[in-house]
Design an enzyme around this catalytic site. Structure first.
Site, PDB file in Angstrom:
ATOM      1  N   GLY A 252       0.811  -1.222   0.000  1.00  0.00           N
ATOM      2  CA  GLY A 252       0.000   0.000   0.000  1.00  0.00           C
ATOM      3  C   GLY A 252       0.834   1.257   0.000  1.00  0.00           C
ATOM      4  O   GLY A 252       2.034   1.220  -0.288  1.00  0.00           O
ATOM      5  N   ALA A 253       0.189   2.411   0.324  1.00  0.00           N
ATOM      6  CA  ALA A 253       0.804   3.734   0.158  1.00  0.00           C
ATOM      7  C   ALA A 253       1.334   3.822  -1.277  1.00  0.00           C
ATOM      8  O   ALA A 253       2.513   4.092  -1.517  1.00  0.00           O
ATOM      9  CB  ALA A 253       1.914   3.969   1.188  1.00  0.00           C
ATOM     10  N   LEU A 254       0.434   3.566  -2.196  1.00  0.00           N
ATOM     11  CA  LEU A 254       0.836   3.337  -3.584  1.00  0.00           C
ATOM     12  C   LEU A 254       1.220   4.623  -4.303  1.00  0.00           C
ATOM     13  O   LEU A 254       0.672   5.687  -4.054  1.00  0.00           O
ATOM     14  CB  LEU A 254      -0.298   2.622  -4.327  1.00  0.00           C
TER      15      LEU A 254
ATOM     16  N   HIS B 140       4.319   1.546  -8.131  1.00  0.00           N
ATOM     17  CA  HIS B 140       3.351   0.448  -8.053  1.00  0.00           C
ATOM     18  C   HIS B 140       2.428   0.493  -9.277  1.00  0.00           C
ATOM     19  O   HIS B 140       2.075  -0.546  -9.844  1.00  0.00           O
ATOM     20  CB  HIS B 140       2.475   0.580  -6.805  1.00  0.00           C
TER      21      HIS B 140
ATOM     22  N   ASP C  16      13.500  -3.328  -5.946  1.00  0.00           N
ATOM     23  CA  ASP C  16      13.861  -4.260  -4.871  1.00  0.00           C
ATOM     24  C   ASP C  16      14.526  -5.464  -5.536  1.00  0.00           C
ATOM     25  O   ASP C  16      13.931  -6.548  -5.623  1.00  0.00           O
ATOM     26  CB  ASP C  16      12.600  -4.657  -4.105  1.00  0.00           C
TER      27      ASP C  16
ATOM     28  N   GLN D 155      15.007  -8.776  -3.672  1.00  0.00           N
ATOM     29  CA  GLN D 155      13.690  -9.399  -3.439  1.00  0.00           C
ATOM     30  C   GLN D 155      13.217 -10.105  -4.712  1.00  0.00           C
ATOM     31  O   GLN D 155      12.739 -11.243  -4.678  1.00  0.00           O
ATOM     32  CB  GLN D 155      12.689  -8.319  -3.031  1.00  0.00           C
TER      33      GLN D 155
ATOM     34  N   VAL E 166      10.630   2.956 -11.336  1.00  0.00           N
ATOM     35  CA  VAL E 166      10.057   4.256 -11.698  1.00  0.00           C
ATOM     36  C   VAL E 166      10.649   5.301 -10.755  1.00  0.00           C
ATOM     37  O   VAL E 166      10.719   5.082  -9.538  1.00  0.00           O
ATOM     38  CB  VAL E 166       8.520   4.232 -11.592  1.00  0.00           C
TER      39      VAL E 166
ATOM     40  N   SER F 233       9.350   5.486  -3.674  1.00  0.00           N
ATOM     41  CA  SER F 233       9.211   4.538  -2.569  1.00  0.00           C
ATOM     42  C   SER F 233       8.165   5.093  -1.610  1.00  0.00           C
ATOM     43  O   SER F 233       8.086   6.318  -1.415  1.00  0.00           O
ATOM     44  CB  SER F 233      10.546   4.411  -1.833  1.00  0.00           C
TER      45      SER F 233
HETATM   46  P1  AMP Z   1       6.032  -2.385  -1.610  1.00  0.00           P
HETATM   47  O1  AMP Z   1       4.650  -1.855  -1.481  1.00  0.00           O
HETATM   48  O2  AMP Z   1       7.094  -1.410  -1.270  1.00  0.00           O
HETATM   49  O3  AMP Z   1       6.204  -3.737  -0.961  1.00  0.00           O
HETATM   50  O4  AMP Z   1       6.226  -2.667  -3.163  1.00  0.00           O
HETATM   51  C1  AMP Z   1       5.335  -3.473  -3.891  1.00  0.00           C
HETATM   52  C2  AMP Z   1       5.926  -3.741  -5.244  1.00  0.00           C
HETATM   53  O5  AMP Z   1       6.129  -2.516  -5.943  1.00  0.00           O
HETATM   54  C3  AMP Z   1       7.304  -4.438  -5.152  1.00  0.00           C
HETATM   55  O6  AMP Z   1       7.383  -5.422  -6.161  1.00  0.00           O
HETATM   56  C4  AMP Z   1       8.247  -3.293  -5.408  1.00  0.00           C
HETATM   57  O7  AMP Z   1       9.479  -3.712  -5.963  1.00  0.00           O
HETATM   58  C5  AMP Z   1       7.460  -2.455  -6.409  1.00  0.00           C
HETATM   59  N1  AMP Z   1       7.947  -1.081  -6.418  1.00  0.00           N
HETATM   60  C6  AMP Z   1       8.103  -0.252  -5.344  1.00  0.00           C
HETATM   61  N2  AMP Z   1       8.644   0.924  -5.733  1.00  0.00           N
HETATM   62  C7  AMP Z   1       8.827   0.833  -7.075  1.00  0.00           C
HETATM   63  C8  AMP Z   1       9.365   1.726  -8.067  1.00  0.00           C
HETATM   64  N3  AMP Z   1       9.822   2.945  -7.759  1.00  0.00           N
HETATM   65  N4  AMP Z   1       9.401   1.297  -9.345  1.00  0.00           N
HETATM   66  C9  AMP Z   1       8.952   0.050  -9.685  1.00  0.00           C
HETATM   67  N5  AMP Z   1       8.439  -0.822  -8.802  1.00  0.00           N
HETATM   68  C10 AMP Z   1       8.381  -0.441  -7.517  1.00  0.00           C
END
Ligand code: AMP
Length: 304
Positions: free
Chosen positions: A51-53, A57, A171, A174, A197, A206
């Site tokens: 979340g906190a998209l 995302h 990530d 990951q 992105v 992030s």
């Molecule tokens: P999170 O909510 O931080 O766990 O991220 C969820 C998914 O979004 C994960 O697969 C992250 O790698 C991806 N993600 C987070 N930030 C970015 C970004 N700036 N660009 C691309 N994918 C992202």
């Protein structure tokens, strides 16, 4: 359905979001809706998130919407991937705007379970062996983190049973671990990585960027800028030691920055590379505290 005045998703089991996107909180509801799609021969794309998209995302959701008939986005702040003293409690929770964002991009269903729904047996502890992919970088600096990630993604894969799943290359470790997990556990799911992105100035997007104050936000550029310089230097023949020295001495000019790790590794094995060889793929990975916020970023120095 009208939007309830107080959006309390714990007591609203399913909620029809405009235009047609559905939010569910229970595994049984999720299964029923996804099963209908699969039974009708449709493909299902899955984007797991906390979340906190933001637009990072969003890019995963767009990719899924393009490639699949039906897209599921999960929003779950997974407690088992946070260590003691990390930001589990203050992690931003913005389900309503998250749903707006992914609904606008064409997602069909948001799955937002409670921790009880995901972990009905609070005592269950599952240990996953990830071999050597997690012995450096975030695996070494966040004890138990990847165990929690593999645990929750395994559970989510079993709950959703998608055709494809989308993860961000931001990530990178990951992604490498989950790709390996998919193969080792024989999940019949195509696991796809999507490019990072960035904000206009280059900072990787992030959810944790919202923690930064104005000065920290400026200094956060340290990560992307030094990785870019590292790439330039590596391509002009700098040695690994010269790259390490450069990053650590550059950090001294940023009073809010403390580098937690920086290294160059083989993108397949995630083991550090001692001799940089331009004919072999190499990726630089970095984590740094900016004030009290931990940020990560990476950059390929030499592509595959
Ligand atoms: P999170 O909510 O931080 O766990 O991220 C969820 C998914 O979004 C994960 O697969 C992250 O790698 C991806 N993600 C987070 N930030 C970015 C970004 N700036 N660009 C691309 N994918 C992202």
């Amino acid at each position: 359905m009208e939007k309830p005045e107080v959006f309390n998703w714990e007591i609203v089991p399913t909620y029809l979001h405009p235009p047609e996107m559905i939010i569910v909180h229970r595994v049984a509801d999720l299964r029923k809706l996804v099963r209908e799609q699969l039974n009708n021969g449709k493909t299902v794309g899955f984007v797991p998130t906390m979340g906190a998209l933001h637009a990072g995302h969003g890019s995963l959701v767009k990719e899924s919407v393009q490639e699949n008939d039906y897209t599921v986005v999960s929003v779950f702040v997974n407690p088992t991937q946070f260590g003691a003293g990390e930001d589990l409690d203050k992690y931003p929770r913005t389900l309503e705007s998250d749903a707006e964002l992914v609904g606008g991009l064409g997602a069909d269903l948001v799955f937002a379970p409670s921790a009880n729904e995901v972990y009905p047996f609070a005592s269950t502890e599952i240990e996953f062996g990830i071999r050597t992919l997690d012995n450096h970088f975030c695996g070494a600096t966040r004890e138990g983190h990847f165990n929690g990630v593999v645990q929750v993604v395994t559970m989510l894969f079993n709950m959703v049973q998608p055709t494809r799943a989308y993860f961000g290359l931001k990530d990178f470790q990951q992604f490498a671990i989950l790709k390996r997990m998919g193969k080792e556990l024989h999940f019949p799911i195509e696991i796809k990585g999507c490019p990072t992105v960035r904000e206009k100035d280059g900072l990787a997007m992030s959810s944790r960027n919202t923690y930064l104050n104005a000065e920290e936000r400026k200094q956060a550029l340290f990560l992307h800028q030094s990785l870019n310089e590292v790439r330039e230097k590596a391509r002009s023949g700098s040695s690994k030691n010269e790259l390490l020295e450069f990053v650590h001495s550059n950090a001294t000019h940023f009073d809010k920055i403390e580098v937690q790790y920086f290294d160059v590794c083989d993108p397949d094995t995630l083991q550090p590379i001692e001799e940089i060889d331009p004919s072999k793929p190499a990726i630089a990975l970095m984590a740094a505290f900016c004030g009290s916020t931990r940020l990560i970023d990476n950059l390929y120095l030499f592509d595959a």
